[in-house]
Design an enzyme around this catalytic site. Sequence first.
Site, PDB file in Angstrom:
ATOM      1  CB  ALA A 122      80.754  -0.681  47.929  1.00  0.00           C
ATOM      2  CG  ASN A 123      78.349  -5.514  48.427  1.00  0.00           C
ATOM      3  OD1 ASN A 123      79.034  -6.410  48.986  1.00  0.00           O
ATOM      4  ND2 ASN A 123      78.434  -5.616  47.135  1.00  0.00           N
ATOM      5  NE  ARG A 124      76.435  -3.250  56.400  1.00  0.00           N
ATOM      6  CZ  ARG A 124      76.614  -1.977  56.834  1.00  0.00           C
ATOM      7  NH1 ARG A 124      77.988  -1.923  57.166  1.00  0.00           N
ATOM      8  NH2 ARG A 124      75.906  -1.089  57.279  1.00  0.00           N
TER       9      ARG A 124
END
Length: 222
Positions: A29-31
């Site tokens: 995933a990412n932020r």
Amino acid sequence: GADRPLAGRRVLVTSGPTHEPIDPVRYIANRSSGRQGHAIAQAAARAGASVTLISGPVAIPDPPGVAVIRVETAREMLEAVEAAMPADIAIFAAAVADWRPEQEAGAKKIKKDGTGPAPLALAENPDILATIARKTVGRPPLVVGFAAETDTVLDHARAKIARKGCDLIVANDVSAAGGVMGGLENTVHLIHRDGAVETWPRLSKDEVARRLVVYLAGMVAG
Ligand code: C5P
């Protein structure tokens, strides 16, 4: 009227990250928090548009007055976007994972077997923005992309417009020092297909959303 500049328009917004499963309990995933995309969906609804928000997994509430479709992966997001068409304006604010684990996640958690970690092979995800912007039939008249960059923001954004085929890029600097990713404020540049650039001061993501909606309403009206 002036307070509902998007009355009668259909607006589609993507928001949030995507999660790309490795196995039933792990993912890439990412932020991205989804704050900017959700704020845009809310502002568009307030401006009178009929809004569909296609969101990856986020921890923020659904914006009021918006039809929200929740997805997990990039491929699900593309499918949901296609299903939500047609639209007058499509705004791609999601931070879609560029790659997913090549191996489809099975029902079983991957175990440590004592030989060390297995290499994680990745496959490229579909580019949702480019897929929609390059449609020859049913392309939304106004397709807006985002560019999250950490350096030479404008150069990268110009290249991105050409590569993806969208009409406008909203570029922001997400280098760690700015605290944009996950934060409440944003400094954006609007880059047009013809190269014209407009830079806005540092604003709350809500205010960026409100101004963007007025700006886009002007583009579809003119
Ligand atoms: O190429 P890059 O990820 O920097 O492009 C960002 C823009 O493209 C954003 O508008 C993002 O929502 C969109 N995008 C997409 N599908 C992808 C990758 C990016 O829609 N697989």
